[in-house]
Write an enzyme that holds these catalytic residues in place. Structure first.
Site, short mmCIF file in Angstrom:
data_model
loop_
_atom_site.label_atom_id
_atom_site.label_comp_id
_atom_site.label_asym_id
_atom_site.label_seq_id
_atom_site.Cartn_x
_atom_site.Cartn_y
_atom_site.Cartn_z
N GLU A 70 23.06 18.68 2.08
CA GLU A 70 23.96 17.81 2.85
C GLU A 70 25.13 17.32 2.00
OE1 GLU A 70 24.01 17.18 6.15
OE2 GLU A 70 22.45 18.71 6.14
N PRO A 85 34.04 19.95 3.36
CA PRO A 85 34.85 20.13 4.57
C PRO A 85 35.79 18.94 4.80
CG PRO A 85 32.51 20.49 5.05
CD PRO A 85 32.59 19.98 3.64
#
Ligand code: SAM
Length: 261
Positions: free
Chosen positions: A119, A92
């Site tokens: 993660e 992202p």
């Protein structure tokens, strides 16, 4: 061109590669895809590829060592692997994927794609290898595989001969604007709310009028929804005097009556 994909879930790619118009690009070898299951590069007997983050916190991190081994294997297997091949990390935090970036990859020799999970991946791998960080948008999905598929699909459809006609030239963003609406049979759609007709110009057989109508639909839609694209097209000299005259007479801030954005 060749895409090497390092992933924990290689099985997610098969259906995409085997279906739809882009299959031609994969079957013909125009776009070669090699999948590298990350677990095959795990260093321990448990085939472990993730562990808890140093410093604490939730979730797991993808381990550096299996990723380093997978990247080394890809480089050894690619004819150009020793050079500076593009190494993409989907995150992202990356540059938002757009048609300009897709066109760069479509004109290149391929890339090594790293699909994150959990993660994300150990930052040392990013620092050592990654040349491009790419995001699908301002939201979080569960893994980089969908992002890799989006890039692959967008690149594959730009390969010569993949689309029956070079219809991607009219696609949204290719010419800097959004593409306008499309209609097909029947000419008259009977609905409980009454009949709905197709815009008459599309049935006229007058190619110049149809082309102008399509251009104006594209301009109007883009002006309403993405005025930033109109400004960019203007700055790039892509709007004709006829386009400008059409835009000037559009109602400012007009509603398009379409789906809610
Ligand atoms: N904790 C990370 C963060 O907040 O940035 C998100 C990790 S996400 C659950 C797992 C993986 O999905 C990421 O490593 C990345 O590869 C992929 N991913 C998630 N959202 C993405 C996006 N918007 N664009 C590209 N890849 C994305």
């Amino acid at each position: 061109m060749r895409f090497d994909i390092v992933t924990l879930f290689p099985e997610l790619f098969g259906p995409h590669l085997a279906h739809g118009i882009t299959r031609r690009a994969y079957d013909s070898g125009q776009v070669q895809v090699r999948l590298w299951p990350l677990r095959d590069f795990a260093a321990d007997a448990y085939r472990r590829v993730d562990d808890r983050p140093f410093g604490g916190g939730p979730g797991m991190v993808m381990l550096a060592e299996p990723l380093e081994a997978a990247i080394a294997a890809v480089r050894a297997d690619r004819p150009d692997g020793a050079g500076r091949i593009p190494v993409v990390h989907f995150t992202p935090a990356g540059r938002r994927l757009d048609q300009a970036l897709v066109a760069e990859f479509a004109a290149g020799a391929g890339a090594l794609l790293l699909c994150g999970r959990y993660e994300g991946i150990d930052q040392r791998v990013v620092d050592r290898h990654v040349t491009h960080e790419i995001s699908l948008g301002d939201y979080v999905i569960s893994g980089g595989e969908l992002a890799a598929l989006v890039l692959l699909d967008a690149v594959a459809r730009l390969q010569p001969g993949v689309l029956a006609a070079p219809s991607h030239e009219d696609d949204s963003f290719s010419g800097g604007l959004l593409e306008g609406p499309a209609y097909s049979r029947p000419e008259r759609l009977d609905t409980p709310d009454g009949p709905v007709a197709v815009p008459a110009v599309l049935l006229s057989g007058h190619h110049a009028h149809i082309a102008r109508w399509r251009r104006e639909q594209s301009l109007a839609l883009t002006a309403r929804r993405r005025p930033d694209l109109i400004a960019a097209a203007r700055a790039a000299g892509r709007l004709s005097a006829q386009d400008e005259a059409f835009l000037a007479q559009l109602a400012p801030g007009g509603r398009d009556g379409g789906p809610r954005l």
